[in-house]
Design a protein around this motif. Structure first.
Motif, PDB file in Angstrom:
ATOM      1  N   LEU A 446       0.849  -1.186   0.000  1.00  0.00           N
ATOM      2  CA  LEU A 446       0.000   0.000   0.000  1.00  0.00           C
ATOM      3  C   LEU A 446       0.887   1.239   0.000  1.00  0.00           C
ATOM      4  CD1 LEU A 446      -2.878  -0.805   2.567  1.00  0.00           C
ATOM      5  CD2 LEU A 446      -2.964  -0.897   0.063  1.00  0.00           C
ATOM      6  N   TRP A 453      -4.322   5.751   1.854  1.00  0.00           N
ATOM      7  CA  TRP A 453      -3.579   4.562   1.433  1.00  0.00           C
ATOM      8  C   TRP A 453      -4.250   3.931   0.213  1.00  0.00           C
ATOM      9  CZ3 TRP A 453       1.062   3.122   3.441  1.00  0.00           C
ATOM     10  CH2 TRP A 453       1.451   3.779   4.624  1.00  0.00           C
ATOM     11  N   ASP A 455      -3.470   0.960  -3.260  1.00  0.00           N
ATOM     12  CA  ASP A 455      -2.583  -0.066  -3.782  1.00  0.00           C
ATOM     13  C   ASP A 455      -2.023   0.312  -5.149  1.00  0.00           C
ATOM     14  OD1 ASP A 455      -5.030  -0.273  -5.030  1.00  0.00           O
ATOM     15  OD2 ASP A 455      -4.915  -2.436  -5.302  1.00  0.00           O
TER      16      ASP A 455
END
Length: 460
Positions: A446, A453, A455
């Motif tokens: 992440l 946050w 990905d």
């Protein structure tokens, strides 16, 4: 930012083809009783229109509480001398409200009230050979209530009026309350306008219209500018192009062109409820901070008049220029369409960037260049050879910066979905979503971007 420069080279280096300034003949303002009006301010130049045969005529209608004589200090004589345009500003005979043109009262017809008077004024001036007016170059314009009245007259008599200029104008057919809050729709306005024309509606095929509004006009809703433009576009069967910055002298304004120049709309930054007269203009509801709207209209009318053709007007138009420059510092693609008047001969189109240039033969430009990262200027040059022996060059520049921005990732952590959740990097929904993608016991990374946050690494 875009900047346009027009240069005339060769025998005509001192002047543009569409400007008659070198031959300008000064006239003077007079007051006449004509066309059913007791008082009409008249300015008659000695010059002729750059197109057609003889002079053009623009009837200008004043706004509420505004004297018709205010337009004698609105720089309209400059317009008249440069474009060979007779200016006629009548004082409304059947005023309503605060000395307004009564566009919301009475019968709307060619034979009633001031509608009849404006039409008669146009006919009387046209038929008086001493004015030498080309019947295919008669226009009507106005401010506020005068703009609404001009629109109504233009709808009633499209056979007489080849073009309209509608400044801060409520839509035709709206009520007096509509001067303060937006009424109607473009479709409804178009329907009313066509209804007013009746058997004369076929003349809409060659009529043109400009609408204008100030971005600081808090008297009449600014939305009437787009509404009136779209209404006439519906009638004419044309569509809007991309809004772009245009200039008159040192003043920049936003202009939206429509198909074949049939409609144009201009938004004037910082202008309130007023007729723009340009630098040095004065008088009630006359603005001096922006363009000379009379000159804009004269140029627009002469270049786009569908009843006489463009004549010796050679300025090419560079439509929807754009630069696609990915932030990789290696390439940029310039796209544009070049519109050249039918009376002109296009000799070349040159596209330049980073000391590179290429000449293309198509009016559809799609050229790629190798570039380095940083600030750049793409330049499109159009060269037109006129039948007057002069060469005309139009230049459009587009500034851009393709410098790769700094990476915005402030932290990155590789762990399982469960541990990301326990550490507060994922909420319940994020935990379920990421677990569904990566599984709950597999690790994945992440990235923290602006406190959130994700990905996805935005710096890849």
């Amino acid at each position: 930012m875009r900047k346009r420069n027009i240069l005339a080279l060769g025998a005509g280096i001192a002047s543009l083809a569409f400007s008659l300034a070198a031959n300008a003949g000064a006239g003077s303002w007079t007051t006449e009783s004509i066309g059913g009006f007791s008082s009409v301010s008249m300015y008659t130049p000695s010059t002729e229109s750059p197109v057609g045969d003889g002079k053009s005529l623009m009837i200008v209608l004043h706004g509420c509480t505004q004297s018709y004589t205010a337009f004698t200090t609105a720089n309209l004589e400059d317009t008249a001398d440069e474009y060979g345009m007779v200016i006629a500003v009548p004082d409304a005979m059947y005023k309503a409200g605060y000395s307004c043109w009564s566009y919301w009262q009475g019968t709307i017809s060619r034979t009633s009230g001031d509608y009849k008077n404006v039409i008669t004024l146009a006919e009387d001036l046209r038929d008086d050979t001493s004015y030498d007016i080309d019947p295919d170059q008669i226009y009507v314009a106005g401010l506020s209530s005068g703009g609404a009245y001009a629109m109504t007259v233009g709808c009633l008599a499209p056979d007489i009026f080849a073009g309209m200029g509608l400044d801060a104008a409520p839509s035709t057919g709206t009520s007096s309350n509509g001067a303060f809050s937006l009424e109607s729709t473009a479709a409804a306005t178009a329907t009313r306008c066509e209804g007013y024309a009746g058997s004369y509606s076929s003349y809409f095929d060659t009529q043109i219209t400009n609408t204008a509004y100030g971005t600081s006009d808090y008297t009449v809703p600014q939305g009437y500018g787009p509404q009136n433009a779209e209404a006439m576009a519906i009638i004419y069967g044309v569509s809007a192009g991309t809004a772009q910055n245009s200039t008159q002298g040192s003043v920049t304004f936003v202009e939206t062109p429509y198909t074949d120049g049939r409609v144009s709309m201009i938004a004037l930054s910082g202008v309130g409820h007023a007729w723009p007269g340009g630098s040095g203009a004065s008088g009630s509801y006359i603005d001096s901070s922006s363009i000379n709207y009379g000159t804009y209209l004269a140029k627009y009318f002469s270049e786009n008049n569908n009843r006489v053709g463009p004549g010796n007007i050679y300025e090419a138009e560079i439509l929807s220029p754009d630069v696609n420059a990915p932030m990789d510092g290696t390439t940029a693609t310039v796209t544009a369409t070049v519109d050249v008047p039918t009376a002109s001969t296009l000799t070349s189109i040159v596209v330049a960037m980073d000391s590179q240039s290429t000449t293309v033969s198509s009016t559809t430009i799609n050229e790629a260049f190798t570039i380095v990262a940083g600030a750049h200027t793409a330049t499109i040059t159009v060269t037109v050879q006129g039948d007057d022996g002069n060469t005309y060059v139009t230049v459009e520049t587009m500034d851009f910066d393709n410098l790769t921005p700094a990476c915005t990732v402030t932290d990155e952590v590789t762990d399982t979905a469960t541990n990301h959740y326990l550490a507060g990097r994922l909420d319940v929904n994020g935990y379920i979503a990421m677990g569904g993608v990566y599984g709950y016991i597999n690790t994945f990374t992440l990235y923290e971007v602006d406190g959130t946050w994700t990905d996805v690494n935005p710096c890849d």
